[in-house]
Every structure is written in structure tokens, then in C-alpha cells.
Design an enzyme around this catalytic site. Structure first.
Site, PDB file in Angstrom:
ATOM      1  N   ALA A  59       0.834  -1.204   0.000  1.00  9.32           N
ATOM      2  CA  ALA A  59       0.000   0.000   0.000  1.00  9.32           C
ATOM      3  C   ALA A  59       0.869   1.255   0.000  1.00  9.32           C
ATOM      4  O   ALA A  59       0.550   2.239  -0.680  1.00  9.32           O
ATOM      5  CB  ALA A  59      -0.941  -0.018   1.199  1.00  9.32           C
ATOM      6  N   ALA A  62       2.125   1.755  -3.453  1.00 10.21           N
ATOM      7  CA  ALA A  62       1.044   2.260  -4.304  1.00 10.21           C
ATOM      8  C   ALA A  62       0.772   3.736  -4.041  1.00 10.21           C
ATOM      9  O   ALA A  62       0.655   4.532  -4.981  1.00 10.21           O
ATOM     10  CB  ALA A  62      -0.225   1.438  -4.082  1.00 10.21           C
ATOM     11  N   GLU A  63       0.673   4.118  -2.772  1.00  9.72           N
ATOM     12  CA  GLU A  63       0.382   5.525  -2.468  1.00  9.72           C
ATOM     13  C   GLU A  63       1.544   6.424  -2.873  1.00  9.72           C
ATOM     14  O   GLU A  63       1.339   7.548  -3.327  1.00  9.72           O
ATOM     15  CB  GLU A  63       0.038   5.727  -1.002  1.00  9.72           C
ATOM     16  N   THR A  64       2.759   5.927  -2.745  1.00  4.83           N
ATOM     17  CA  THR A  64       3.928   6.682  -3.189  1.00  4.83           C
ATOM     18  C   THR A  64       3.847   6.957  -4.683  1.00  4.83           C
ATOM     19  O   THR A  64       4.026   8.095  -5.132  1.00  4.83           O
ATOM     20  CB  THR A  64       5.215   5.901  -2.855  1.00  4.83           C
TER      21      THR A  64
END
EC number: 3.1.2.-
Length: 137
Positions: A59, A62-64
Site C-alpha cells: 500500500a 502504491a500511495e507513493t
């Protein structure tokens, strides 16, 4: 090319020094016409207690990716913040590296949606994420 900001991979990676991104070993590896890619090691920094890639690490990757891609779509004086992240884990990974590939689903003036797919070293899909962001400024 869809990007409004034009940064090199070196410049992108420099933004992450002394952050969670650097601690997890995430490195931007490719900036395509409409994709941003990064790799992350699967090791003691990213394992859960049973020796597998922690879902939270996937996660974070992904957020990065989605947040940086969102930033690349802004103009001076604007920034992007994540508002929702969804992750579906498909396959366990215990070692090596994973690669995240981020592509836009929606690019509005005030909101964006990004799909980030995480692959193992054999090219198998391990995790599918969707990040929603809000453009500020």
C-alpha cells in the site's frame, strides 16, 4: 506525454530522501508517457512477521506512486493529497523485489484516480490498488 511537471528520475528519487519512501527502499525506475514505475525490496524492512511482503508495504508503494504521479499532473502552487486507497492482495511474495506500475484512471481539475499494479520478479500480479487524490491550491 501527459505530465505537466518535467522531472528526471534522479530528481524524483531525490524528493524521497529521509522519508518513509527511502526507508522502505522504494526507487522510481521509469517515467513513461502515462506511467510511473518504482521498485521496492522484499526484505526485513517490508516483511510482516511471517516472512512475507507486508500488505501495508504494498500500500505504501502504491500511495507513493499515485501521489507522485498526481504531483506530476499539477502546476506550480498546487499539491496533491491522497483521499482513499484500496488494495487487493492476490499473491504472496517472500523475497526479491516488487515493481509498481501506476496509470491514470481519471484526471480532473480537483480530483484524480490512479491504478497501481504491483508485480513480482516473475511479472505476476501480486496486488492491485486504486488511489484517489485531491488537488490543492
Amino acid at each position: 506525454m501527459i505530465w505537466k511537471r518535467h522531472l528526471s528520475l534522479e530528481e524524483l528519487n531525490a524528493t524521497s530522501s529521509s522519508t518513509l519512501v527511502a526507508h522502505l527502499g522504494i526507487v522510481y525506475t521509469r517515467l513513461g508517457d502515462d506511467t510511473l514505475e518504482a521498485e521496492m525490496p522484499v526484505d526485513n524492512r517490508t516483511h510482516q512477521p511471517f516472512g512475507l511482503l507486508h500488505g501495508g508495504a504494498s500500500a505504501a508503494l502504491a500511495e507513493t506512486l499515485g501521489s507522485m504521479a498526481g504531483y506530476l499532473m499539477t502546476r506550480d502552487g498546487q499539491c496533491v493529497v491522497g483521499t482513499e486507497l484500496n488494495a487487493t492482495h492476490h499473491r504472496a511474495v517472500s523475497q526479491g523485489r516488487v515493481r509498481g506500475v501506476c496509470q491514470p484512471l481519471h484526471l480532473g481539475r480537483q480530483s484524480q484516480s490512479w491504478e497501481i499494479v504491483v508485480f513480482d520478479e516473475q511479472g505476476r500480479r501480486c496486488c492491485t490498488c486504486r488511489l484517489s487524490t485531491m488537488v490543492l491550491g
